[in-house]
Design a protein around this motif. Structure first.
Motif, PDB file in Angstrom:
ATOM      1  N   VAL A 148       0.860  -1.179   0.000  1.00  6.74           N
ATOM      2  CA  VAL A 148       0.000   0.000   0.000  1.00  6.74           C
ATOM      3  C   VAL A 148       0.901   1.234   0.000  1.00  6.74           C
ATOM      4  CG1 VAL A 148      -1.718   1.307   1.308  1.00  6.74           C
ATOM      5  CG2 VAL A 148      -1.858  -1.192   1.204  1.00  6.74           C
ATOM      6  N   CYS A 149       0.706   2.124  -0.950  1.00  3.46           N
ATOM      7  CA  CYS A 149       1.542   3.317  -1.058  1.00  3.46           C
ATOM      8  C   CYS A 149       1.472   4.139   0.225  1.00  3.46           C
ATOM      9  CB  CYS A 149       1.107   4.163  -2.254  1.00  3.46           C
ATOM     10  SG  CYS A 149       2.048   5.701  -2.407  1.00  3.46           S
ATOM     11  N   HIS A 150       2.648   4.424   0.796  1.00  2.00           N
ATOM     12  CA  HIS A 150       2.687   5.170   2.056  1.00  2.00           C
ATOM     13  C   HIS A 150       2.218   6.613   1.892  1.00  2.00           C
ATOM     14  CE1 HIS A 150       5.705   2.324   4.284  1.00  2.00           C
ATOM     15  NE2 HIS A 150       4.852   1.665   3.539  1.00  2.00           N
ATOM     16  N   ARG A 151       2.186   7.086   0.653  1.00  2.00           N
ATOM     17  CA  ARG A 151       1.754   8.455   0.394  1.00  2.00           C
ATOM     18  C   ARG A 151       0.259   8.579   0.123  1.00  2.00           C
ATOM     19  NH1 ARG A 151       5.391  12.469  -1.514  1.00  2.00           N
ATOM     20  NH2 ARG A 151       6.976  12.708   0.103  1.00  2.00           N
ATOM     21  N   CYS A 152      -0.243   7.751  -0.822  1.00  2.00           N
ATOM     22  CA  CYS A 152      -1.618   7.960  -1.302  1.00  2.00           C
ATOM     23  C   CYS A 152      -2.553   6.792  -1.036  1.00  2.00           C
ATOM     24  CB  CYS A 152      -1.611   8.275  -2.799  1.00  2.00           C
ATOM     25  SG  CYS A 152      -1.294   6.819  -3.831  1.00  2.00           S
ATOM     26  N   GLY A 153      -2.016   5.674  -0.557  1.00  2.00           N
ATOM     27  CA  GLY A 153      -2.885   4.536  -0.280  1.00  2.00           C
ATOM     28  C   GLY A 153      -3.176   3.669  -1.490  1.00  2.00           C
ATOM     29  N   ARG A 186       5.841   2.761  -2.397  1.00  2.00           N
ATOM     30  CA  ARG A 186       5.125   3.825  -3.108  1.00  2.00           C
ATOM     31  C   ARG A 186       4.600   3.351  -4.455  1.00  2.00           C
ATOM     32  NH1 ARG A 186       8.033   9.646  -2.138  1.00  2.00           N
ATOM     33  NH2 ARG A 186       8.304   9.482   0.130  1.00  2.00           N
ATOM     34  N   CYS A 187       3.554   4.001  -4.924  1.00  2.00           N
ATOM     35  CA  CYS A 187       3.065   3.739  -6.273  1.00  2.00           C
ATOM     36  C   CYS A 187       3.961   4.506  -7.251  1.00  2.00           C
ATOM     37  CB  CYS A 187       1.612   4.172  -6.411  1.00  2.00           C
ATOM     38  SG  CYS A 187       1.372   5.952  -6.392  1.00  2.00           S
ATOM     39  N   ARG A 188       3.775   4.243  -8.519  1.00  2.00           N
ATOM     40  CA  ARG A 188       4.629   4.866  -9.525  1.00  2.00           C
ATOM     41  C   ARG A 188       4.507   6.399  -9.491  1.00  2.00           C
ATOM     42  NH1 ARG A 188       6.484   2.853 -14.772  1.00  2.00           N
ATOM     43  NH2 ARG A 188       5.298   0.945 -14.494  1.00  2.00           N
ATOM     44  N   ALA A 189       3.286   6.897  -9.252  1.00  2.00           N
ATOM     45  CA  ALA A 189       3.068   8.348  -9.272  1.00  2.00           C
ATOM     46  C   ALA A 189       3.739   9.035  -8.083  1.00  2.00           C
ATOM     47  CB  ALA A 189       1.568   8.648  -9.278  1.00  2.00           C
ATOM     48  N   CYS A 190       3.784   8.354  -6.936  1.00  2.00           N
ATOM     49  CA  CYS A 190       4.355   8.968  -5.734  1.00  2.00           C
ATOM     50  C   CYS A 190       5.851   8.707  -5.597  1.00  2.00           C
ATOM     51  CB  CYS A 190       3.643   8.450  -4.484  1.00  2.00           C
ATOM     52  SG  CYS A 190       1.911   8.951  -4.378  1.00  2.00           S
ATOM     53  N   PHE A 191       6.370   7.756  -6.375  1.00  2.00           N
ATOM     54  CA  PHE A 191       7.801   7.446  -6.304  1.00  2.00           C
ATOM     55  C   PHE A 191       8.616   8.655  -6.754  1.00  2.00           C
ATOM     56  CE2 PHE A 191      11.706   5.873  -8.357  1.00  2.00           C
ATOM     57  CZ  PHE A 191      12.283   5.200  -7.285  1.00  2.00           C
TER      58      PHE A 191
HETATM   59 ZN   LIG Z   1       0.982   6.758  -4.229  1.00  2.00          ZN
END
Ligand SMILES: [Zn+2]
Length: 206
Positions: A148-153, A186-191
């Motif tokens: 689960v992305c630590h930034r956006c879920g 992280r997801c690709r967008a938040c990486f």
């Molecule tokens: Zn994210």
């Protein structure tokens, strides 16, 4: 067309790869599979690289607390020697082994073993990690887990390395095991890729 049914081969060995970013449950899944093999009466062994000394050298321990006895090895050749004769062989943090791990796994599988190799698909730069690309290619079964992305879920497929809360420099050391608070899934967008060596001059100037 018959539906695609995922079945195990009737005889001989095969390779399963479980990959994903940190905090995606890879070690937990590895332990689950090896434990079930044990319950079925198979001889099961988990091997992990000596470099991974977080928590407990004699065990594989997942972040969620699952635990199974493990032996350590320093090279692919040592994995081959230690795992000879086992029905089911788990390899944790497989990305940290040298390229010889590919040949070692091939020998074990050819000898009839079921090998489950778990590890990071990408390093903190987002690049393919160690022998993982080859193992993914030759495996019979592949599971790519997401965290689960630590930034956006959202679904996280990447591992963000942070040094003092900032993205780690691109040219930094790849291997740094155990510092839990310096990594995020992280997801690709938040990486956020780290500055490269040239851009690092800016950091020095600042
Ligand atoms: Zn994210």
């Amino acid at each position: 067309m018959p539906p695609v049914i995922r079945t195990q081969p009737h005889a001989g060995g095969w390779l399963e790869v479980v990959c994903g970013p940190m905090f995606s449950g890879k070690s937990e899944e590895l332990i689950r599979r090896l434990r079930r093999a044990e319950i079925a009466g198979q001889r099961a062994l988990i091997v992990k690289p000596l470099i991974d000394d977080r928590y407990d050298v004699g065990h594989v321990v997942s972040h969620a607390g699952a635990k199974m006895r493990a032996v350590t090895a320093q090279s692919g050749g040592e994995v081959e020697r230690l795992a000879g004769g086992y029905d089911a062989v788990g390899i944790d943090e497989v990305q940290f082994f040298d390229d010889a791990i590919v040949g070692a796994i091939d020998v074990l599988v050819s000898g009839g073993a079921r090998v489950v190799a778990a590890g990071l698909a990408q390093d903190f730069r987002g690049l393919p990690f160690g022998a993982m690309p080859t193992l993914l290619c030759v495996a019979e079964f592949v599971d790519k887990l997401e965290a689960v992305c630590h930034r956006c879920g959202g679904p996280a497929t990447m591992t963000q390395r942070l040094v003092d809360g900032r993205p780690a420099p691109f040219g930094g050391e790849t291997i740094q095991v155990g510092a839990l608070d310096s990594y995020e899934a992280r997801c690709r967008a938040c990486f956020a890729p780290g500055l490269d060596v040239a851009a690092g001059a800016l950091a020095h100037a600042g």
